[in-house]
Design an enzyme around this catalytic site. Structure first.
Site, PDB file in Angstrom:
ATOM      1  N   THR A  66       0.759  -4.627  19.194  1.00 59.67           N
ATOM      2  CA  THR A  66       0.873  -3.740  18.034  1.00 59.67           C
ATOM      3  C   THR A  66       1.958  -4.288  17.118  1.00 59.67           C
ATOM      4  O   THR A  66       3.120  -4.413  17.494  1.00 59.67           O
ATOM      5  CB  THR A  66       1.221  -2.312  18.468  1.00 59.67           C
ATOM      6  OG1 THR A  66       0.223  -1.847  19.379  1.00 59.67           O
ATOM      7  CG2 THR A  66       1.264  -1.385  17.270  1.00 59.67           C
ATOM      8  N   ASN A  80      -8.009 -14.865   9.617  1.00 61.71           N
ATOM      9  CA  ASN A  80      -7.112 -13.732   9.858  1.00 61.71           C
ATOM     10  C   ASN A  80      -7.614 -12.419   9.263  1.00 61.71           C
ATOM     11  O   ASN A  80      -7.215 -11.347   9.718  1.00 61.71           O
ATOM     12  CB  ASN A  80      -5.733 -14.060   9.288  1.00 61.71           C
ATOM     13  CG  ASN A  80      -4.799 -12.886   9.327  1.00 61.71           C
ATOM     14  OD1 ASN A  80      -4.267 -12.519  10.368  1.00 61.71           O
ATOM     15  ND2 ASN A  80      -4.596 -12.246   8.173  1.00 61.71           N
ATOM     16  N   LYS A 125     -12.703  -7.103  18.513  1.00 57.57           N
ATOM     17  CA  LYS A 125     -11.739  -8.141  18.879  1.00 57.57           C
ATOM     18  C   LYS A 125     -12.136  -8.823  20.193  1.00 57.57           C
ATOM     19  O   LYS A 125     -11.867 -10.015  20.390  1.00 57.57           O
ATOM     20  CB  LYS A 125     -10.334  -7.557  18.965  1.00 57.57           C
ATOM     21  CG  LYS A 125      -9.782  -7.158  17.598  1.00 57.57           C
ATOM     22  CD  LYS A 125      -9.773  -8.327  16.623  1.00 57.57           C
ATOM     23  CE  LYS A 125      -9.147  -7.987  15.285  1.00 57.57           C
ATOM     24  NZ  LYS A 125      -9.096  -9.149  14.365  1.00 57.57           N
ATOM     25  N   TYR A 137     -12.586  -0.953  17.257  1.00 55.48           N
ATOM     26  CA  TYR A 137     -11.705  -2.085  16.965  1.00 55.48           C
ATOM     27  C   TYR A 137     -11.635  -3.041  18.153  1.00 55.48           C
ATOM     28  O   TYR A 137     -11.775  -4.262  17.994  1.00 55.48           O
ATOM     29  CB  TYR A 137     -10.312  -1.565  16.614  1.00 55.48           C
ATOM     30  CG  TYR A 137      -9.326  -2.647  16.255  1.00 55.48           C
ATOM     31  CD1 TYR A 137      -9.438  -3.336  15.053  1.00 55.48           C
ATOM     32  CD2 TYR A 137      -8.275  -2.975  17.110  1.00 55.48           C
ATOM     33  CE1 TYR A 137      -8.530  -4.333  14.708  1.00 55.48           C
ATOM     34  CE2 TYR A 137      -7.368  -3.967  16.782  1.00 55.48           C
ATOM     35  CZ  TYR A 137      -7.497  -4.639  15.584  1.00 55.48           C
ATOM     36  OH  TYR A 137      -6.599  -5.628  15.250  1.00 55.48           O
ATOM     37  N   ASP A 143      -8.579 -13.765  -0.142  1.00 57.27           N
ATOM     38  CA  ASP A 143      -8.451 -12.324   0.074  1.00 57.27           C
ATOM     39  C   ASP A 143      -9.286 -11.604  -0.966  1.00 57.27           C
ATOM     40  O   ASP A 143      -9.642 -12.185  -2.002  1.00 57.27           O
ATOM     41  CB  ASP A 143      -6.986 -11.898  -0.028  1.00 57.27           C
ATOM     42  CG  ASP A 143      -6.650 -10.732   0.903  1.00 57.27           C
ATOM     43  OD1 ASP A 143      -7.404  -9.742   0.908  1.00 57.27           O
ATOM     44  OD2 ASP A 143      -5.631 -10.825   1.610  1.00 57.27           O
ATOM     45  N   ILE A 170       0.201 -10.054   8.184  1.00 59.48           N
ATOM     46  CA  ILE A 170       0.236 -11.219   9.056  1.00 59.48           C
ATOM     47  C   ILE A 170      -0.290 -12.447   8.324  1.00 59.48           C
ATOM     48  O   ILE A 170       0.242 -13.551   8.472  1.00 59.48           O
ATOM     49  CB  ILE A 170      -0.565 -10.944  10.346  1.00 59.48           C
ATOM     50  CG1 ILE A 170       0.190  -9.930  11.231  1.00 59.48           C
ATOM     51  CG2 ILE A 170      -0.810 -12.233  11.123  1.00 59.48           C
ATOM     52  CD1 ILE A 170      -0.594  -9.481  12.451  1.00 59.48           C
ATOM     53  N   SER A 213      -6.582  -9.837  19.066  1.00 60.61           N
ATOM     54  CA  SER A 213      -5.730  -8.661  19.265  1.00 60.61           C
ATOM     55  C   SER A 213      -5.560  -8.379  20.744  1.00 60.61           C
ATOM     56  O   SER A 213      -6.431  -8.702  21.568  1.00 60.61           O
ATOM     57  CB  SER A 213      -6.348  -7.436  18.584  1.00 60.61           C
ATOM     58  OG  SER A 213      -5.667  -6.242  18.949  1.00 60.61           O
ATOM     59  N   ASP A 255     -14.665 -11.409  -0.679  1.00 59.48           N
ATOM     60  CA  ASP A 255     -14.817 -10.445   0.401  1.00 59.48           C
ATOM     61  C   ASP A 255     -15.563 -11.164   1.517  1.00 59.48           C
ATOM     62  O   ASP A 255     -16.637 -11.730   1.284  1.00 59.48           O
ATOM     63  CB  ASP A 255     -15.622  -9.242  -0.095  1.00 59.48           C
ATOM     64  CG  ASP A 255     -15.709  -8.116   0.914  1.00 59.48           C
ATOM     65  OD1 ASP A 255     -15.836  -8.412   2.124  1.00 59.48           O
ATOM     66  OD2 ASP A 255     -15.694  -6.942   0.502  1.00 59.48           O
TER      67      ASP A 255
END
Length: 257
Positions: free
Chosen positions: A181, A84, A153, A149, A39, A20, A136, A57
């Protein structure tokens, strides 16, 4: 005059080297922005002349501050931050130990905090400052085997609202996107590990009312809307990109006779 809504604007996308995040970076580029990706591993994009790649990180505050400073310097400023970067986690409430709970919270919740803290001085200099957090469907719907998770979120969604309230007086808008998803590398790895990958994929597709996985590009387009100068009155908003999973309750198909 350019018709590209992000022309002249500078954006930073965390977790932007794949999935994404990369789709967001590409969509912002297509709309005229200069884009940096942050990243842990930028190998996939380091040779892309259209992107500025910086390595960090998000659990390392010192590395984050250095990477954000580098990105701001190379871009010449910052107008848009897309938080993100994140990791997945499977299992019910008793299936992960304390170390895993702390690890996932450190990436998914404290990670965006670190990046935002580092980016705020540059964002305060922008006339079109916007932050978009990737949240999410797990923040608003109880999903099986997603206790850890989903908890992170849910925290991101609440964090988005708090940030929006704090930063609006400074002219910085803060929103979030809630994908359903999605067809991402992480979901692909989950499917590969399933006893019957085809059946598992079919089940994931069936639980979303539009009958398929969400694409990374669809999430990226939603992020672009939230970050756009054209959405100047949109803040504190969470935009679902989930095929109707959160809000719709469709009738099941009639059984065949």
């Amino acid at each position: 005059m350019s018709t590209l809504e992000f022309d002249g604007l500078r954006a930073l996308v965390t977790g932007g080297a794949s999935g994404i995040g990369l789709a967001i970076a590409r969509a912002l580029l297509a709309r005229g922005a200069r884009v940096a990706v942050l990243d842990r591993d930028v190998t996939a994009v380091q040779d892309d002349a259209d992107l500025v790649a910086v390595t960090a990180d998000v659990t390392d505050d010192t590395a984050v501050r250095a990477a954000v400073a580098e990105a701001v310097e190379r871009l010449g400023g910052l107008d848009v931050l897309c938080n993100n970067a994140g990791v997945g986690a499977a299992g019910g409430v008793e299936d992960n130990d304390d170390e895993e709970w702390h690890r996932v919270y450190d990436v998914n919740v404290v990670g965006p905090v670190r990046v935002t803290r580092a980016a705020l001085p540059a964002l305060r200099e922008s006339s079109h400052a916007a932050i978009v957090n990737t949240c999410s469907i797990a923040a608003t719907a109880g999903l099986p085997q997603r206790a850890l998770y989903g908890a992170t979120k849910g925290a991101v969604q609440s964090l988005t609202l708090a940030m929006a309230a704090d930063l609006l007086p400074e002219g910085i808008r803060v929103c979030a996107v809630n994908p359903g998803t999605a067809d991402t590398p992480w979901v692909g790895r989950l499917l590969d590990a399933a006893a019957d990958p085809a059946a598992e994929r079919a089940a994931l597709e069936a639980r979303q009312p539009h009958g398929r996985l969400v694409s990374a590009d669809e999430v990226a387009h939603a992020v672009c809307y939230l970050a756009s100068p054209l959405a100047g009155s949109t803040t504190g908003t969470t935009l679902a990109v989930d095929g109707g999973m959160d809000r719709l309750r469709l009738r099941p198909p009639a059984p065949r006779s």
